[in-house]
Design an enzyme around this catalytic site. Structure first.
Site, short mmCIF file in Angstrom:
data_model
loop_
_atom_site.label_atom_id
_atom_site.label_comp_id
_atom_site.label_asym_id
_atom_site.label_seq_id
_atom_site.Cartn_x
_atom_site.Cartn_y
_atom_site.Cartn_z
N PRO A 325 9.52 27.59 18.71
CG PRO A 325 8.93 28.14 20.91
CD PRO A 325 9.28 28.76 19.58
CG ASP A 392 7.03 33.45 13.66
OD1 ASP A 392 7.24 34.67 13.73
OD2 ASP A 392 6.84 32.73 14.66
CB CYS A 445 7.91 38.98 17.77
SG CYS A 445 7.28 39.57 19.37
#
Length: 509
Positions: A325, A392, A445
């Site tokens: 985001p 990412d 992550c």
């Protein structure tokens, strides 16, 4: 922003959902705020007298009712607690201690769900899956109060029976009996009764004792080299309430001054990190003015590592290939502004692309709403055009379970094949996007070795261009402990106080 305590948004949650909580899976905790809650009855006190009651026949106080609504939405609608709870608190007019109590009940119950369900199954004499869902969620909240807070047992039982009366009339006698059985032992005694022996089934024991599905415990243990002691410390940390980390945007805010402004403290490692002093982050002027944003310190570190990696040749064209985001894009864009560079931020979701645009306003950032895998097919994503690229990638999010506790019960091993295929494709696209000599930072992550070492090794092997690994350890702050043997880096909640971020840096030959 989101809830008063646990509402920190994860910079890159994965994009898939699957599964439901299963009965009889593992729970317990100790962590960043060092507020013991695992043993005995440590936890927040309820608002005095149960202030505020819904109108009508219900005698349930508002904080407990708000927590019930949030937990029920998570299980009934596949909602995310950090998205639904703030609206519930706002609609109920809950602030201060009442809001904090509702938040603690919500997140604590979701974190401890596996252990709570195992205990409720035993106490009820039937599988928890056979209990009517509204009653089941109310009992989960009651069991959490009995085992993990300082709420007196008689008050927890009485309040939960009131809640059951409002959501499952006719089940009050059953609820009263089950909760009294739960109250007959503390959490350690329940674990001793229900968990398989640590000596013969360590994964099963840790799963039930610390409320994680067995496959996740096994993945953590593998990533930690089979060290069960360290795995236990990680599981404990996962069950703690995480602190809110802010990123002071370079050129726009000084971290020390921001820490004073918000009543917090500068971060331990990231040069931009500030640990918030509490309260709702969305109320902070620094965020509304674009001087800072909410971002885990680990996310800051892996993004910053790409910007400090030595690079020969031109250095003005940067790429964030999976930008939504917008947390990392905000940091990269601020650094780019200082260095005369420009960032292209790519996001496939239209809604998340808009969020990236909001997060990077007034920064030298161009947002593209397209699939990052289209490198070489889209004029603005020409092959060999960029100097630095961040990938990412969407992942299982196992590194941020302390922030999204419901995710541990939704994720399944069957999620991995589609995710790892997407990760390889995105990393391959990132390698095509940079010029010879250009750098790519691959970030997830998640510490799962299939999403980290396996994905990056396979993508480098299949890239179709020469690829060399850059040792990522010197790209992180000097003196940072527990970075391993390189060349990749894995951050950990229990070692570094960050989410479990993985970083590999690759140079295109």
């Amino acid at each position: 922003m989101t809830g008063p305590v646990d509402g920190q948004d994860v910079d890159r949650p994965g994009g898939f959902r699957a599964g439901r909580p299963a009965a009889g899976r593992g729970g317990s905790g100790a962590g960043p705020e060092r507020r013991p809650e695992r043993r005995g009855r440590g936890g927040p006190r309820p608002a005095a007298g149960g202030r505020g009651r819904p109108t009508g026949r219900s005698a349930v106080d508002l904080p407990r009712h708000a927590a019930y609504q949030a937990v029920a939405a998570v299980h009934r609608d596949d909602a995310y607690a950090n998205l639904v709870l703030p609206a519930i608190l706002r609609d109920a007019g809950l602030v201060g201690r009442d809001a904090a109590f509702a938040t603690e009940l919500t997140y604590g119950t979701l974190r401890r769900l596996g252990t709570l369900d195992a205990i409720l199954t035993d106490a009820a004499g039937r599988d928890v899956a056979r209990i009517d869902p509204p009653v089941r969620d109310a009992l989960r909240l009651g069991a959490y109060q009995l085992l993990h807070t300082r709420v007196p047992a008689h008050a927890a039982v009485s309040a939960t029976v009131d809640l059951v009366r409002s959501v499952g009339p006719g089940a009050t006698g059953f609820a009263n009996a089950v909760l009294r059985e739960v109250a007959s032992r503390d959490v350690d005694a329940w674990v001793a009764r229900l968990a398989p022996p640590l000596e013969t089934d360590p994964i099963g024991h840790l799963a039930l004792a610390y409320s994680h599905p067995q496959w996740i415990v096994r993945a953590f243990a593998e990533a930690l080299g089979g060290d069960l002691g360290e795995t236990t410390r990680l599981l404990i940390e996962d069950n703690e309430r995480p602190p809110v980390h802010l990123c002071a945007r370079p050129g726009r805010a000084d971290p020390v001054a921001l820490a004073d402004e918000v009543g917090g403290a500068p971060g331990a490692f990231s040069p931009y990190a500030v640990y918030s002093g509490g309260g709702a982050p969305g109320d902070l002027p620094a965020l509304t003015e674009g001087r800072a944003h909410v971002q885990d310190e680990g996310s800051q570190l892996v993004a910053d590592a790409l910007t400090v990696a030595p690079l020969d040749g031109p250095d003005g064209r940067w790429l964030d290939l999976c930008a939504g985001p917008g947390g990392k894009s905000g940091l990269l864009g601020a650094v780019a502004a200082q260095r005369g560079a420009r960032l292209t931020a790519v996001e496939v979701s239209e809604h998340r692309a808009r969020l990236v645009g909001q997060a990077t306003r007034d920064l030298p950032v161009t947002v593209l709403n397209t699939d990052g895998r289209t490198v070489g097919e889209t004029p603005k994503l020409a092959e060999g055009h960029f100097d630095r690229a961040l990938v990412d990638a969407p992942c299982t999010g196992l590194g941020s379970l302390r922030r999204r506790p419901e995710s541990r019960w939704r994720r399944q091993p069957s999620d991995l094949p589609a995710l790892t295929r997407l990760q390889r494709e995105l990393l391959s696209a990132g390698l095509r996007a940079v010029r010879p000599g250009g750098l790519v930072g691959y970030v997830t992550c998640s510490p799962h070795v299939v999403e980290t070492h396996v994905t990056v090794t396979e993508a480098a092997r299949r890239a179709g261009v020469p690829v060399d690994f850059v040792d990522a350890r010197p790209l992180l702050p000097k003196g940072m402990p527990g970075l391993g043997d390189g060349p990749t880096v894995q951050l950990w909640p229990h070692r570094h106080g960050t989410d479990a971020m993985f970083l590999a840096v690759l140079r295109r030959g």
